[in-house]
Design an enzyme around this catalytic site. Structure first.
Site, PDB file in Angstrom:
ATOM      1  N   ASN A   9      51.088  40.436  49.443  1.00  0.00           N
ATOM      2  CA  ASN A   9      51.856  39.655  48.477  1.00  0.00           C
ATOM      3  C   ASN A   9      52.075  40.534  47.245  1.00  0.00           C
ATOM      4  O   ASN A   9      51.166  40.710  46.444  1.00  0.00           O
ATOM      5  CB  ASN A   9      51.075  38.382  48.113  1.00  0.00           C
ATOM      6  CG  ASN A   9      51.733  37.599  46.998  1.00  0.00           C
ATOM      7  OD1 ASN A   9      52.894  37.827  46.659  1.00  0.00           O
ATOM      8  ND2 ASN A   9      50.987  36.669  46.415  1.00  0.00           N
ATOM      9  N   LYS A  11      53.832  39.969  44.705  1.00  0.00           N
ATOM     10  CA  LYS A  11      54.087  39.220  43.454  1.00  0.00           C
ATOM     11  C   LYS A  11      55.284  39.871  42.744  1.00  0.00           C
ATOM     12  O   LYS A  11      56.174  40.380  43.419  1.00  0.00           O
ATOM     13  CB  LYS A  11      52.828  39.176  42.586  1.00  0.00           C
ATOM     14  CG  LYS A  11      51.602  38.747  43.406  1.00  0.00           C
ATOM     15  CD  LYS A  11      50.412  38.398  42.580  1.00  0.00           C
ATOM     16  CE  LYS A  11      49.261  38.011  43.508  1.00  0.00           C
ATOM     17  NZ  LYS A  11      48.128  37.456  42.806  1.00  0.00           N
ATOM     18  N   HIS A  94      51.399  28.944  46.533  1.00  0.00           N
ATOM     19  CA  HIS A  94      50.496  29.931  45.921  1.00  0.00           C
ATOM     20  C   HIS A  94      49.993  29.373  44.586  1.00  0.00           C
ATOM     21  O   HIS A  94      50.736  28.698  43.878  1.00  0.00           O
ATOM     22  CB  HIS A  94      51.235  31.261  45.715  1.00  0.00           C
ATOM     23  CG  HIS A  94      50.310  32.365  45.307  1.00  0.00           C
ATOM     24  ND1 HIS A  94      49.867  32.494  44.019  1.00  0.00           N
ATOM     25  CD2 HIS A  94      49.717  33.346  46.025  1.00  0.00           C
ATOM     26  CE1 HIS A  94      49.035  33.529  43.956  1.00  0.00           C
ATOM     27  NE2 HIS A  94      48.928  34.072  45.166  1.00  0.00           N
ATOM     28  N   GLU A  96      49.649  30.603  41.769  1.00  0.00           N
ATOM     29  CA  GLU A  96      50.484  30.931  40.600  1.00  0.00           C
ATOM     30  C   GLU A  96      51.715  30.031  40.537  1.00  0.00           C
ATOM     31  O   GLU A  96      52.186  29.673  39.455  1.00  0.00           O
ATOM     32  CB  GLU A  96      50.868  32.422  40.650  1.00  0.00           C
ATOM     33  CG  GLU A  96      49.670  33.302  40.325  1.00  0.00           C
ATOM     34  CD  GLU A  96      49.661  34.665  40.997  1.00  0.00           C
ATOM     35  OE1 GLU A  96      50.730  35.172  41.375  1.00  0.00           O
ATOM     36  OE2 GLU A  96      48.553  35.220  41.156  1.00  0.00           O
ATOM     37  N   GLU A 166      42.764  30.670  49.243  1.00  0.00           N
ATOM     38  CA  GLU A 166      42.649  31.611  48.125  1.00  0.00           C
ATOM     39  C   GLU A 166      41.947  30.926  46.956  1.00  0.00           C
ATOM     40  O   GLU A 166      42.591  30.215  46.173  1.00  0.00           O
ATOM     41  CB  GLU A 166      44.047  32.052  47.660  1.00  0.00           C
ATOM     42  CG  GLU A 166      44.813  32.830  48.699  1.00  0.00           C
ATOM     43  CD  GLU A 166      45.837  33.758  48.039  1.00  0.00           C
ATOM     44  OE1 GLU A 166      45.803  34.953  48.336  1.00  0.00           O
ATOM     45  OE2 GLU A 166      46.637  33.297  47.211  1.00  0.00           O
ATOM     46  N   GLY A 172      43.067  38.250  41.855  1.00  0.00           N
ATOM     47  CA  GLY A 172      43.349  39.246  40.830  1.00  0.00           C
ATOM     48  C   GLY A 172      42.200  39.503  39.878  1.00  0.00           C
ATOM     49  O   GLY A 172      42.373  40.138  38.841  1.00  0.00           O
ATOM     50  N   SER A 211      41.244  39.077  45.916  1.00  0.00           N
ATOM     51  CA  SER A 211      40.573  40.378  45.763  1.00  0.00           C
ATOM     52  C   SER A 211      40.093  40.957  47.089  1.00  0.00           C
ATOM     53  O   SER A 211      39.029  41.569  47.151  1.00  0.00           O
ATOM     54  CB  SER A 211      39.426  40.275  44.751  1.00  0.00           C
ATOM     55  OG  SER A 211      39.940  39.911  43.472  1.00  0.00           O
TER      56      SER A 211
END
Ligand code: PGA
Length: 249
Positions: A9, A11, A94, A96, A166, A172, A211
């Protein structure tokens, strides 16, 4: 058996040159025969990715899509457009998107339906925040996000998804869930899927994200209910991403 899926991904990162570099490196790379690899590219690079990945081992994916088929939605991209460019996968829900762009369970469900309508395979992302984990609400949150989508889908559509667990606190941050923590949630997700259908649960690919790196991928992927990875930061470096893909064989 479930074929492992490693999905990168990017991003809002990367460049046209990086798309080309990945296409070249993967065309020459030795990958395990039974691993599928996809890259979820930013929209502007999907056309180039579709052309560069053709005939090679990389499948094309997108990071989101509109819940609408077409029309006056300035700035949005439809499932039909993604399919046109050769995308096979699309991330939906996701964290985000959920937190920064206000996508709630209903919005996630609508996007999954839009993806399925256009022949795309949605990768549905689920995950709890640190606060929710500390309040021992992990399973309630994750299984609630799952049910919000799966309850609404006709049974024959459910098997077309993949799921990415996730934990938000691991995305991250460099703080990975331990293999045991990840396996426990994956097992709970699979058990919940078995409430719908035993075959659905058995066949569903459950990816871990948060991560995942070259040095921790193997032990995560060795867990019985972890069938792949959704890789953010480490999917931006060819060598790191290749190493993760190789450890999935
Ligand atoms: P990360 O991102 O690997 O950089 O933690 C994962 C993701 O958000 O998909």
């Amino acid at each position: 058996m479930r074929t492992p899926l490693i999905a990168g991904n990017w991003k809002m990162n990367g460049s046209l040159a990086l798309v080309e570099a990945f296409a070249e490196a993967f065309a020459e790379a030795r990958l395990p025969a039974d691993v599928e690899v996809a890259l979820m590219l930013p929209f502007p690079y999907l056309g180039a990715g579709g052309a560069a990945f053709r005939g090679g081992p990389l499948a094309l994916g997108a990071q989101t899509l509109s819940d609408q088929p077409s029309g006056a939605f300035t700035g949005e991209v439809s499932g039909a457009m993604l399919a046109d460019l050769g995308a096979r996968y699309v991330l939906v829900g996701h964290s985000e998107r959920r937190t920064l762009f206000g996508e709630d369970d209903a919005a996630v469900r609508a996007r999954v339906e839009a993806a399925l309508e256009h022949g795309l395979a949605p990768v549905l992302c689920l995950g709890e925040t640190l606060e929710e984990r500390e309040a021992e609400r992990t399973e309630a949150v994750v299984l609630g996000q799952l049910a919000a989508v799966f309850d609404a889908l006709p049974p024959e559509q459910r098997q077309r998804l993949a799921i990415a667990y996730e934990p938000v606190w691991a995305i991250g941050t460099g703080r990975t869930a331990s293999p045991e923590q990840a396996q426990a949630v994956h097992a709970a997700i699979r058990a919940r899927l078995a409430d719908y259908d035993a075959g659905l649960a058995e066949g569903m690919r459950l990816l871990y994200g948060g991560s995942m790196k070259a040095d921790n991928a193997a032990e995560l992927l060795a867990q019985s209910d972890i069938d792949g990875g959704l890789v953010g930061g480490a999917s931006l470096k060819v060598d790191d991403f290749l190493a993760i893909c190789q450890s999935a064989g």
